[in-house]
Design a protein around this motif. Structure first.
Motif, short mmCIF file in Angstrom:
data_model
loop_
_atom_site.label_atom_id
_atom_site.label_comp_id
_atom_site.label_asym_id
_atom_site.label_seq_id
_atom_site.Cartn_x
_atom_site.Cartn_y
_atom_site.Cartn_z
N PRO A 35 0.83 -1.21 0.00
CA PRO A 35 0.00 0.00 0.00
C PRO A 35 0.86 1.26 0.00
O PRO A 35 2.08 1.20 0.23
CB PRO A 35 -0.80 -0.13 1.29
CG PRO A 35 0.09 -0.92 2.20
CD PRO A 35 0.84 -1.87 1.31
N PHE A 36 0.23 2.40 -0.24
CA PHE A 36 0.91 3.69 -0.23
C PHE A 36 0.27 4.58 0.83
O PHE A 36 -0.93 4.50 1.10
CB PHE A 36 0.82 4.36 -1.60
CG PHE A 36 1.67 3.70 -2.65
CD1 PHE A 36 2.96 4.15 -2.90
CD2 PHE A 36 1.18 2.61 -3.37
CE1 PHE A 36 3.75 3.54 -3.86
CE2 PHE A 36 1.97 2.00 -4.33
CZ PHE A 36 3.25 2.46 -4.58
N LEU A 37 1.10 5.43 1.42
CA LEU A 37 0.65 6.40 2.40
C LEU A 37 0.60 7.77 1.71
O LEU A 37 1.57 8.19 1.07
CB LEU A 37 1.62 6.44 3.59
CG LEU A 37 1.27 7.37 4.75
CD1 LEU A 37 0.01 6.89 5.45
CD2 LEU A 37 2.43 7.41 5.75
N GLU B 36 5.60 4.70 -0.49
CA GLU B 36 5.34 3.26 -0.38
C GLU B 36 5.65 2.75 1.02
O GLU B 36 6.66 3.15 1.63
CB GLU B 36 6.17 2.50 -1.41
CG GLU B 36 5.82 1.02 -1.53
CD GLU B 36 6.67 0.32 -2.57
OE1 GLU B 36 6.09 -0.35 -3.44
OE2 GLU B 36 7.91 0.45 -2.52
N LEU B 37 4.80 1.87 1.53
CA LEU B 37 5.03 1.24 2.83
C LEU B 37 5.73 -0.11 2.65
O LEU B 37 5.63 -0.74 1.59
CB LEU B 37 3.70 1.04 3.56
CG LEU B 37 2.91 2.32 3.89
CD1 LEU B 37 1.58 1.98 4.56
CD2 LEU B 37 3.73 3.25 4.78
N SER B 38 6.40 -0.55 3.70
CA SER B 38 7.15 -1.81 3.67
C SER B 38 6.63 -2.74 4.77
O SER B 38 6.25 -2.28 5.85
CB SER B 38 8.65 -1.55 3.89
OG SER B 38 9.16 -0.70 2.89
N PRO B 39 6.62 -4.06 4.52
CA PRO B 39 6.13 -5.00 5.53
C PRO B 39 7.18 -5.25 6.62
O PRO B 39 8.36 -5.40 6.34
CB PRO B 39 5.88 -6.28 4.72
CG PRO B 39 6.84 -6.18 3.57
CD PRO B 39 6.97 -4.73 3.26
N LYS B 40 6.74 -5.27 7.89
CA LYS B 40 7.64 -5.55 9.01
C LYS B 40 6.82 -6.01 10.20
O LYS B 40 5.91 -5.32 10.65
CB LYS B 40 8.45 -4.31 9.39
CG LYS B 40 9.53 -4.55 10.43
CD LYS B 40 10.63 -5.44 9.86
CE LYS B 40 11.75 -5.69 10.87
NZ LYS B 40 12.55 -4.48 11.16
#
Length: 531
Positions: free
Chosen positions: A446-448, A477-481
């Motif tokens: 997803p994007f913020l 852009e968001l990153s998974p963590k």
């Protein structure tokens, strides 16, 4: 087919008169598993009914727990000692084997000091080993006996006001000495075919004992390399951190003992395998590492004895424990990462050179002629690896050079942790929750949606759902963590001993491309002051 051989061994006195070859298990494992599950489910209401029949008064009386526990335990032993008993009946006996000692333990801990109660339960586990002719159960009983013995030692040592690590180290190495004594007794006294049954019980029991020692030595060393990243927030990791030594060289006596254990392991291997004597340098390297890792020497000694005795599963467990302990040295904060890297590089290079020296003659004599296609394949593979790595580097450099600057305020992180002296946890101010990684409405990243002010300070507005952007808005852009989407990263790495400098950070400095790709390039203090 082997029965005549067994008869000859009995006639020669190498085996007892009732020795026989065990019939291999013929039941499919799914049937065994389902039968065992059914037995466990049936045992639970059965034990409840037995408890109701005996009554609450009996259970809570002085002699009640012992009476009921011995009764249930005796029934379990009789079932397990039966010949050719059905699997379902055998599995019914296992819960009873646990409930009986549990009731006895309840009585012992109620009426006796904890150390004495642990000692008596350890002796009970040892006694059950001789009463139950099931090797896998004997291993579990040995492990239970070792754990209870260790608890008794820890309680006794704690009364001497030792710190947690010292107490654990002393208890584990005392247990190791008991295992060494038992191994010597088994070798000297029970190394005779006429005492094969006793030796078998000894072997299973002390295998479980050794497994507990190895697990304890690994536990006492703290979290190992890479596992610390995935388990750093777990309760287990916190317990390991408390038990681990805060300095690898803080206990000189322990370090010396560890080195002596490592040298003893080398001497035993050299005595039994003379070909290894020409590689004494490896023993010195491992002894030096054992000085820095107080739990490693005992593991190496257990590994060498297991190899000499042909106990391959125990040797594999010791090797795994040794690898864990060596990896745990990564988290010793009294050594810088540079010095730790140099140490391991030097040790690895020397051990690699010794291995190459040992294998080179054999490899030269049996190595086939290399196919030209193999050379081409190796060259193409290396070229592809270099190409992919350089493409990634070029992308990051292009983003830094041409991306728009953006500063995002940091929010307090709980905890704001420092890991291995070079890591700071980050948390950026986003006034709403980001979606979960498992959210099916976001199959891709997803994007913020954000806005920036005149100082390029960004403020989060919403999650992008495809709606048109306003003139002063842009996306990142968001990153998974850790199961959530985060703003590029949640960590900032820095050189050791610079924690105070970076603790003043108030903003994260990013470079953002028009397509939303972003990279954290630095941190800023109050008033955008460089750190």
């Amino acid at each position: 087919m082997n029965q005549p051989l067994v008869q000859k061994a009995i006639a020669a006195g190498l085996l007892p008169a009732d020795a026989q070859i065990e019939t291999p298990e013929s039941r499919p494992w799914p049937v065994v598993l389902l039968t065992a599950l059914g037995a466990w489910l049936a045992a639970i209401p059965l034990l409840i009914v037995i408890g109701m029949m005996l009554g609450d008064t009996l259970i809570h009386s002085v002699a009640g727990p012992y009476f009921v526990g011995i009764l249930v335990l005796a029934a379990a032993i009789l079932l397990l000692r039966g010949q050719d008993i059905p699997l379902f009946v055998e599995q019914l006996a296992i819960p009873a084997l646990m409930v009986g000692p549990a009731l006895i333990a309840y009585g012992l801990f109620t009426h006796l000091p904890s150390a004495l109660a642990c000692t008596m339960l350890a002796l009970l586990a040892g006694g059950l080993t001789w009463a139950i002719p099931r090797p896998w159960l004997r291993v579990l009983l040995g492990a239970a006996s070792a754990a209870l013995t260790g608890c008794a030692m820890l309680i006794w040592i704690k009364n001497g006001h030792s710190d947690a690590y010292s107490g654990l180290w002393l208890a584990l190495h005392s247990m190791l000495l008991l295992w060494l004594l038992a191994s010597a007794v088994q070798y000297k006294i029970f190394n005779d075919g006429g005492k094969a049954l006793i030796a078998a019980a000894f072997e299973s029991f002390f295998t479980g004992w050794l497994l507990v020692i190895l697990a304890g030595l690994a536990f006492s060393s703290g979290m190992t390399f890479l596992a610390g990243a995935s388990l750093s927030n777990s309760v287990f990791a916190e317990i390991m951190h408390e038990a681990a030594p805060h300095s690898a060289t803080s206990h000189s006596l322990f370090a010396l003992s560890s080195s002596l254990f490592a040298l003893a392991a080398a001497l035993l291997l050299g005595r039994n395998w003379p070909l290894l004597r020409s590689y004494a340098v490896a023993a010195l390297i491992l002894a030096a590492l054992s000085w820095l890792m107080p739990a490693l020497g005992a593991v190496l000694l257990a590994l060498s004895i297991s190899l000499i005795a042909g106990r391959w599963r125990s040797a594999s467990s010791a090797g795994l424990a040794g690898a864990w302990i060596i990896g745990a040295f990564y988290y010793q904060l009294d050594w810088t990462l540079t010095n730790k890297a140099l140490l391991f590089m030097l040790a690895g290079s020397l051990l690699g050179a010794l291995a190459w020296r040992a294998l080179a003659p054999a490899s030269a004599s049996i190595a086939p002629a290399q196919n030209p296609r193999q050379k081409i394949g190796i060259a193409l593979t290396a070229a592809c690896v270099l190409l992919i790595a350089n493409i990634g580097i070029w992308q990051k450099e292009n983003l830094i050079a041409h991306g728009q600057p953006l500063y995002i305020p940091l929010a307090p992180a709980d905890p704001r942790s420092l890991m291995q002296g070079d890591f700071m946890q980050l948390n950026f101010q986003i006034p709403f929750d980001t979606p979960s990684v498992s959210d099916i409405s976001h199959p891709s990243r997803p994007f913020l949606i954000m806005k920036r002010d005149s100082q390029n300070i960004g403020s989060a507005q919403r999650i992008d759902h495809g709606e048109p952007l306003a003139a002063d808005e842009f996306k990142i852009e968001l990153s998974p963590k850790n199961g959530h989407w985060v703003l590029v990263t949640d960590a900032w790495f820095f050189k050791e001993s610079e924690a105070r400098r970076w603790a003043q950070a108030r903003y994260g400095e990013f470079r953002v491309m028009p397509d939303g790709k972003a990279l954290l390039v630095g941190l800023k203090g109050e008033g955008m002051k460089g750190l």
